[in-house]
Write a protein that holds these residues in place. Structure first.
Motif, PDB file in Angstrom:
ATOM      1  N   SER A   1      64.180  35.559  19.943  1.00  0.00           N
ATOM      2  CA  SER A   1      64.647  34.212  20.676  1.00  0.00           C
ATOM      3  C   SER A   1      63.345  33.590  21.417  1.00  0.00           C
ATOM      4  N   GLU A   2      62.660  34.578  21.933  1.00  0.00           N
ATOM      5  CA  GLU A   2      61.187  34.200  22.406  1.00  0.00           C
ATOM      6  C   GLU A   2      60.489  33.262  21.332  1.00  0.00           C
ATOM      7  N   ALA A   3      60.297  33.816  20.190  1.00  0.00           N
ATOM      8  CA  ALA A   3      59.566  33.320  18.952  1.00  0.00           C
ATOM      9  C   ALA A   3      60.280  31.888  18.668  1.00  0.00           C
ATOM     10  N   GLY A   4      61.406  31.439  19.191  1.00  0.00           N
ATOM     11  CA  GLY A   4      61.660  30.245  18.614  1.00  0.00           C
ATOM     12  C   GLY A   4      62.770  30.169  17.730  1.00  0.00           C
TER      13      GLY A   4
ATOM     14  N   MET B   1      55.225  29.882   9.617  1.00  0.00           N
ATOM     15  CA  MET B   1      56.563  28.985   9.910  1.00  0.00           C
ATOM     16  C   MET B   1      56.494  28.218  11.233  1.00  0.00           C
ATOM     17  N   LYS B   2      56.750  26.924  11.035  1.00  0.00           N
ATOM     18  CA  LYS B   2      56.893  26.079  11.988  1.00  0.00           C
ATOM     19  C   LYS B   2      58.048  26.411  13.184  1.00  0.00           C
ATOM     20  N   ARG B   3      57.835  26.193  14.466  1.00  0.00           N
ATOM     21  CA  ARG B   3      58.979  26.475  15.405  1.00  0.00           C
ATOM     22  C   ARG B   3      60.337  25.638  15.063  1.00  0.00           C
TER      23      ARG B   3
ATOM     24  N   ASP C   1      45.021  40.173  19.837  1.00  0.00           N
ATOM     25  CA  ASP C   1      45.553  39.250  19.315  1.00  0.00           C
ATOM     26  C   ASP C   1      47.128  39.196  18.840  1.00  0.00           C
ATOM     27  N   LEU C   2      47.797  40.260  19.033  1.00  0.00           N
ATOM     28  CA  LEU C   2      49.227  40.347  18.481  1.00  0.00           C
ATOM     29  C   LEU C   2      50.213  40.374  19.824  1.00  0.00           C
ATOM     30  N   VAL C   3      51.193  39.780  19.639  1.00  0.00           N
ATOM     31  CA  VAL C   3      52.468  39.978  20.702  1.00  0.00           C
ATOM     32  C   VAL C   3      53.569  40.261  20.084  1.00  0.00           C
ATOM     33  N   PHE C   4      54.535  41.093  20.345  1.00  0.00           N
ATOM     34  CA  PHE C   4      55.441  41.422  19.857  1.00  0.00           C
ATOM     35  C   PHE C   4      56.534  40.374  19.211  1.00  0.00           C
ATOM     36  N   SER C   5      56.672  39.278  19.863  1.00  0.00           N
ATOM     37  CA  SER C   5      57.625  38.354  19.386  1.00  0.00           C
ATOM     38  C   SER C   5      56.960  37.540  18.263  1.00  0.00           C
ATOM     39  N   GLU C   6      55.559  37.583  17.993  1.00  0.00           N
ATOM     40  CA  GLU C   6      55.168  36.936  16.911  1.00  0.00           C
ATOM     41  C   GLU C   6      55.196  37.920  15.738  1.00  0.00           C
ATOM     42  N   VAL C   7      55.019  39.163  15.997  1.00  0.00           N
ATOM     43  CA  VAL C   7      55.144  40.255  14.921  1.00  0.00           C
ATOM     44  C   VAL C   7      56.510  40.119  14.459  1.00  0.00           C
ATOM     45  N   CYS C   8      57.468  40.271  15.066  1.00  0.00           N
ATOM     46  CA  CYS C   8      58.908  39.994  14.752  1.00  0.00           C
ATOM     47  C   CYS C   8      59.206  39.069  13.930  1.00  0.00           C
ATOM     48  N   ALA C   9      58.339  37.568  14.183  1.00  0.00           N
ATOM     49  CA  ALA C   9      58.600  36.488  13.491  1.00  0.00           C
ATOM     50  C   ALA C   9      58.110  36.481  12.159  1.00  0.00           C
ATOM     51  N   ALA C  10      56.844  37.246  12.242  1.00  0.00           N
ATOM     52  CA  ALA C  10      56.155  37.505  11.016  1.00  0.00           C
ATOM     53  C   ALA C  10      56.919  38.301   9.787  1.00  0.00           C
ATOM     54  N   LEU C  11      57.411  39.283  10.372  1.00  0.00           N
ATOM     55  CA  LEU C  11      58.379  40.176   9.694  1.00  0.00           C
ATOM     56  C   LEU C  11      59.487  39.377   8.956  1.00  0.00           C
ATOM     57  N   VAL C  12      60.190  38.207   9.638  1.00  0.00           N
ATOM     58  CA  VAL C  12      61.161  37.337   9.223  1.00  0.00           C
ATOM     59  C   VAL C  12      60.425  36.582   7.914  1.00  0.00           C
ATOM     60  N   GLU C  13      59.221  36.146   8.484  1.00  0.00           N
ATOM     61  CA  GLU C  13      58.546  35.199   7.643  1.00  0.00           C
ATOM     62  C   GLU C  13      58.349  35.953   5.994  1.00  0.00           C
ATOM     63  N   LEU C  14      57.785  37.107   6.271  1.00  0.00           N
ATOM     64  CA  LEU C  14      57.527  37.569   4.969  1.00  0.00           C
ATOM     65  C   LEU C  14      58.859  38.109   4.106  1.00  0.00           C
TER      66      LEU C  14
ATOM     67  N   ALA D   1      66.332  26.551  13.153  1.00  0.00           N
ATOM     68  CA  ALA D   1      67.313  26.001  12.172  1.00  0.00           C
ATOM     69  C   ALA D   1      67.808  27.156  11.482  1.00  0.00           C
ATOM     70  N   MET D   2      67.271  28.342  11.958  1.00  0.00           N
ATOM     71  CA  MET D   2      67.710  29.592  11.207  1.00  0.00           C
ATOM     72  C   MET D   2      68.597  30.325  11.626  1.00  0.00           C
ATOM     73  N   ARG D   3      69.623  30.942  11.115  1.00  0.00           N
ATOM     74  CA  ARG D   3      70.546  32.085  11.775  1.00  0.00           C
ATOM     75  C   ARG D   3      70.118  33.551  11.239  1.00  0.00           C
ATOM     76  N   VAL D   4      69.862  34.372  12.240  1.00  0.00           N
ATOM     77  CA  VAL D   4      69.317  35.626  12.316  1.00  0.00           C
ATOM     78  C   VAL D   4      70.230  36.761  12.417  1.00  0.00           C
TER      79      VAL D   4
END
Length: 320
Positions: free
Chosen positions: A37-40, A1-3, A301-314, A8-11
């Protein structure tokens, strides 16, 4: 998912609630919101499901996705997932059925056994059922653990050393639910293994060994769980390579057998014959001192912010 898509999303980060794990959930929610928020993700708001305004807000405001950081009752048991499914709001983590299955420790053990995952000998009791202490001891032995069967944390758990301690432990466990589980006390090393699932696949995180440096700590209860966790988490676990790999395999097997999605964390005791599963948490703690974020910090290879973002994407992908 692009930044730009994230911005544009509401979480809605769902946290708090009325369970015994409310304060831990609020801390998890705050940490997850900061990570998103850190993930964009620009519009991220923590909603306390115990607030009187929650139902109105979740049903009338335009949310793109819900990030669930609720622990225990109404969070890990499929209740909030059912509400969100009814409202057609995508949500992170496991579905209604998987959440309910993992939350009920008695049912989860049946699933583990069917999947060939080693389990501890145990017996379940419902509230107001006759309590036969001799039968319990014959089944699980004089030393055992008594815990609520439908609770996701360390509340209500007691370690019993003899039959005389059983009644009080049983009474305490029933304070947190109408069904309890009594299991044999296994000797060995306590470990935990997180699982992270994305659109690309599934992986096990580094194995954590739970160490007791506090004098008098009998097991990993609340008195040590959130106090200076660096002193009690050893990553990677100091166990044999065979048991290390086996624990990771079993964590993934439990995740799949229960039908979990996104993340989970399974706890084990490494005995002389190998890892034995204790339980699976479908919404692991997300506080600074929690085990799951600690495992992420120990990957390359993982950071917490991107893990949270990946969960949203899934979650969004699952809702297509």
């Amino acid at each position: 998912m692009k930044r730009e898509e994230r911005s544009a999303m509401r979480v809605a980060v769902l946290a708090g609630g009325r369970s015994s794990e409310r304060e831990i959930s609020l801390a998890s929610g705050a940490n997850a919101a900061a990570a998103l928020s850190e993930a964009g993700f620009v519009s991220v708001e923590v909603l306390d499901t115990a607030e009187s305004s929650f139902i109105k807000r979740i049903t009338t405001e335009p949310w793109d996705v819900a990030f669930i950081a609720l622990h225990g009752a109404d969070g890990e048991d499929g209740v909030i997932q059912g509400l969100l499914s009814f409202l057609h709001i995508p949500y992170t983590g496991s579905t209604v059925l998987a959440s309910a299955s993992a939350s009920d420790k008695e049912l989860a053990k049946l699933v583990y056994k069917q999947a060939g995952i080693p389990i501890a000998t145990g017996i379940a009791l419902k509230h107001h059922e006759p309590i036969d202490l001799e039968r319990i001891v014959q089944c699980v032995g004089p030393e055992c653990f008594v815990k609520p069967a439908e609770n996701g944390s360390s509340f209500g758990i007691s370690m019993v050393r003899n039959q005389n301690e059983l009644p009080q432990a049983i009474e305490r466990a029933f304070e947190y639910g109408n069904k309890i589980l009594i299991e044999q006390r296994l000797c060995g090393t306590e470990i935990t293994v997180g699982v992270f699932e994305t659109l690309e696949g599934i992986r096990a995180l580094p194995v954590v060994e739970v160490c007791f440096q506090n004098e008098g700590a009998a097991f990993y209860d609340l008195s040590v769980k959130y106090i200076d966790p660096a002193k009690i988490h050893r990553i990677p676990a100091q166990i044999s390579e065979e048991n290390y790999q086996r624990a990771q395999e079993l964590a993934i097997a439990a995740h799949r057998a229960l039908g979990c999605s996104g993340i989970s964390r399974s706890d084990f005791i490494v005995t002389e014959t190998g890892p034995v599963i204790l339980e699976t948490n479908t919404i692991p703690g997300m506080t600074d001192g929690s085990l799951y974020p600690d495992e992420i910090r120990h990957t390359d290879d993982l950071v917490f912010s991107e893990v949270c973002a990946a969960l949203v994407e899934l979650a969004l992908h699952r809702n297509k």
